[in-house]
Design an enzyme around this catalytic site. Structure first.
Site, PDB file in Angstrom:
ATOM      1  N   GLU A  62      13.294   7.580   4.926  1.00 27.21           N
ATOM      2  CA  GLU A  62      12.519   8.299   5.866  1.00 27.21           C
ATOM      3  C   GLU A  62      12.949   9.522   6.240  1.00 27.21           C
ATOM      4  O   GLU A  62      12.059  10.317   6.604  1.00 27.21           O
ATOM      5  CB  GLU A  62      12.671   7.241   7.271  1.00 27.21           C
ATOM      6  CG  GLU A  62      11.812   5.758   6.936  1.00 27.21           C
ATOM      7  CD  GLU A  62      12.504   4.959   6.109  1.00 27.21           C
ATOM      8  OE1 GLU A  62      11.950   3.930   5.554  1.00 27.21           O
ATOM      9  OE2 GLU A  62      13.852   5.351   5.703  1.00 27.21           O
ATOM     10  N   PRO A 277      21.946   4.265  -8.185  1.00 31.26           N
ATOM     11  CA  PRO A 277      21.894   2.971  -7.596  1.00 31.26           C
ATOM     12  C   PRO A 277      21.270   3.759  -6.199  1.00 31.26           C
ATOM     13  O   PRO A 277      21.761   4.754  -5.765  1.00 31.26           O
ATOM     14  CB  PRO A 277      23.266   2.434  -7.317  1.00 31.26           C
ATOM     15  CG  PRO A 277      24.040   2.921  -8.741  1.00 31.26           C
ATOM     16  CD  PRO A 277      23.337   4.302  -8.825  1.00 31.26           C
ATOM     17  N   ARG A 278      20.682   2.505  -5.476  1.00 32.05           N
ATOM     18  CA  ARG A 278      20.107   3.018  -4.049  1.00 32.05           C
ATOM     19  C   ARG A 278      21.294   3.315  -2.906  1.00 32.05           C
ATOM     20  O   ARG A 278      20.958   4.241  -2.316  1.00 32.05           O
ATOM     21  CB  ARG A 278      19.318   1.866  -3.435  1.00 32.05           C
ATOM     22  CG  ARG A 278      18.640   2.004  -2.315  1.00 32.05           C
ATOM     23  CD  ARG A 278      17.371   3.022  -2.206  1.00 32.05           C
ATOM     24  NE  ARG A 278      16.866   2.950  -0.895  1.00 32.05           N
ATOM     25  CZ  ARG A 278      16.039   3.858  -0.612  1.00 32.05           C
ATOM     26  NH1 ARG A 278      15.526   4.821  -1.489  1.00 32.05           N
ATOM     27  NH2 ARG A 278      15.493   3.919   0.733  1.00 32.05           N
ATOM     28  N   LEU A 327      25.349  11.563  -3.496  1.00 31.03           N
ATOM     29  CA  LEU A 327      24.146  11.516  -2.633  1.00 31.03           C
ATOM     30  C   LEU A 327      23.615  12.979  -2.339  1.00 31.03           C
ATOM     31  O   LEU A 327      24.232  14.032  -2.456  1.00 31.03           O
ATOM     32  CB  LEU A 327      24.663  11.153  -1.043  1.00 31.03           C
ATOM     33  CG  LEU A 327      24.996   9.553  -0.895  1.00 31.03           C
ATOM     34  CD1 LEU A 327      25.529   9.466   0.536  1.00 31.03           C
ATOM     35  CD2 LEU A 327      23.999   8.740  -1.082  1.00 31.03           C
ATOM     36  N   ASN A 353      10.336   5.332  -2.871  1.00 34.77           N
ATOM     37  CA  ASN A 353       9.621   6.485  -3.213  1.00 34.77           C
ATOM     38  C   ASN A 353       9.127   7.022  -4.425  1.00 34.77           C
ATOM     39  O   ASN A 353      10.122   7.282  -5.273  1.00 34.77           O
ATOM     40  CB  ASN A 353      10.185   7.506  -2.523  1.00 34.77           C
ATOM     41  CG  ASN A 353       9.551   8.776  -2.428  1.00 34.77           C
ATOM     42  OD1 ASN A 353       8.479   9.075  -2.702  1.00 34.77           O
ATOM     43  ND2 ASN A 353      10.449   9.843  -2.114  1.00 34.77           N
ATOM     44  N   GLU A 356       8.633  11.965  -5.220  1.00 26.44           N
ATOM     45  CA  GLU A 356       9.715  13.087  -5.636  1.00 26.44           C
ATOM     46  C   GLU A 356       9.688  13.391  -7.158  1.00 26.44           C
ATOM     47  O   GLU A 356       9.532  14.439  -7.668  1.00 26.44           O
ATOM     48  CB  GLU A 356      11.103  12.661  -5.397  1.00 26.44           C
ATOM     49  CG  GLU A 356      11.379  12.705  -3.751  1.00 26.44           C
ATOM     50  CD  GLU A 356      13.046  12.008  -3.601  1.00 26.44           C
ATOM     51  OE1 GLU A 356      13.315  11.224  -4.440  1.00 26.44           O
ATOM     52  OE2 GLU A 356      13.360  12.429  -2.603  1.00 26.44           O
TER      53      GLU A 356
END
Length: 438
Positions: A62, A277-278, A327, A353, A356
């Protein structure tokens, strides 16, 4: 009914505070940021910023979608306060807007807990002119507290997936009642306008998808291209697995093995897999899992920052997996790829998402659970720039087939769905006028 629900909801959060604190403590053992600035979660903010525009962006995704809008608001002279729940979201906002925070134009804080007294402290500290809740975060006390404080609160970049609409239309329809408490909504498409309107949401404007307006860092994209050569994959295909979530790793491992088996049979170089990874909490576990499966893994964290291969020691051999345990560098990982697998789609919670990758001209693959990205996935699938596959075997088959990509088609699709920031800025004054006149 709503008054009774809010009383019960508030009681649940108030009497459940020991459990909430226990949850934060457990998460804080892995990531200390969860327990930092704890007073903010109770509505205590040491540096007020009265008259700010409030942007609620719960987590990393977000925040990234909100970046172009926040930048535009700052550029026109507004002051901003952003609220977050996850450390990754907060850290990204602090990183991207560091100069604005230093210049006292912006605050980045935790969102208050779902209690009236915590929100009272938030509104006392910031007295927002209006609020924008990114995507479809529906928190009853947040909405009720904003109404009580006289702060117009809008859903922003919002979509109402069909699955959620069907589920919410059963029983007491509490969630839809909460939605009607918003002052209005800035939604992604005409279809989304119809859905929100059908459940009684008023003051709706169609503004498109903010994620297509995210600034693309050219240096990071260039570094990604350079990293592909540096790592020894100039003559190999490269597949980036972006935002892989818990429970999906076995699916991706199956597909990687299938690709390796095909390369072995045909005597071709194995593709390079860029595996991201998320959540940071998963980095070590996933890296160890991949290594235990027999893959050679080169971790991004083993090299200095920033993402610049010119400063890295070149590996002796191209690894099976370049592991993205960092990150804020997703564009670098995406730039390396020929194809992008977007995580979340192989889990019922839904895919993440895809914009991107599309903005960088990369075709997208994800799993069957696309309800969370119904827009823009349905449009992207119809345009032939994204595909959903059913399971691990179907993913492997698609990657092995390696269908051709049309960069012009991807470019045309992204161009048609951009400019949401300008549309949103233009719509906000009209929605505020409608709220004041109603």
């Amino acid at each position: 009914m709503m008054r009774v629900f809010l009383l019960l909801w508030s009681a649940l959060w108030t009497f459940g505070l020991p459990l909430i604190l226990g949850y934060l403590w457990r998460r804080g053992r892995k990531d200390p940021a969860y327990t930092a600035h704890l007073a903010e979660r109770f509505g205590r903010y040491p540096a007020p910023l009265p008259g700010a525009v409030w942007v609620h962006a719960v987590s990393l995704g977000e925040v990234r979608s909100a970046v172009p809008l926040i930048r535009a608001l700052l550029d026109r002279g507004d002051r901003i306060v952003t609220t977050h729940f996850t450390p990754a979201g907060r850290a990204e906002a602090q990183r991207v807007f560091a100069a604005d925070i230093s210049a006292d134009r912006m605050r980045v804080v935790w969102v208050p807990l779902e209690t009236s007294w915590a929100y009272h402290g938030f509104f006392r500290a910031f007295r927002p002119t209006y609020g924008l809740v990114m995507e479809i975060e529906i928190w009853p006390r947040m909405v009720a507290a904003a109404r009580a404080a006289g702060v117009p609160l809008f859903m922003c970049n919002a979509q109402y997936p069909n699955r959620a609409l069907v589920r919410d239309s059963k029983g007491m329809r509490i969630r839809q009642a909460v939605m009607r408490g918003f002052a209005g909504a800035l939604v992604k498409s005409d279809l989304q306008e119809q859905r929100f309107s059908s459940v009684g949401v008023r003051n709706i404007a169609v503004t498109g998808e903010l994620r297509f307006d995210q600034p693309v860092p050219p240096a990071l994209v260039a570094a990604g291209h350079a990293a592909r050569i540096w790592i020894g994959a100039a003559d190999r295909s490269v597949i980036t697995i972006a935002s892989a979530i818990e429970g999906e790793d076995a699916t991706y491992i199956h597909a990687i093995r299938a690709l390796h088996d095909q390369a072995r049979r045909l005597g071709l170089p194995k593709p390079l897999i860029v595996y991201v990874p998320r959540r940071p909490e998963r980095f070590n576990h996933v890296a160890e899992t991949l290594a235990s499966e027999g893959f050679s893994v080169l971790r991004r964290s083993s090299f200095p920052t920033p993402f610049d291969p010119a400063d890295w020691e070149k590996p002796d051999n191209c690894p099976d997996i370049f592991f993205g345990d960092s990150l804020g560098e997703m564009y670098g990982y995406l730039a390396m790829a020929d194809q992008v697998i977007v995580g979340g789609g192989f889990n019922p919670k839904g895919a993440h998402n895809i914009s991107e990758a599309l903005v960088l001209g990369k075709p997208v693959i994800t799993g069957p659970h696309t309800h969370t990205i119904e827009y823009p996935f349905a449009e992207a699938e119809a345009a032939g720039v994204a595909v959903s596959v059913s399971d691990a075997s179907a993913l492997a088959a698609h990657l092995l087939a390696n269908p051709p990509t049309d960069p012009a088609r991807i470019a045309a699709f992204t161009a048609a769905h951009s400019d949401a920031t300008c549309k949103t800025l233009a719509a906000i004054p009209h929605l505020l006028a409608q709220v004041r006149s109603s």
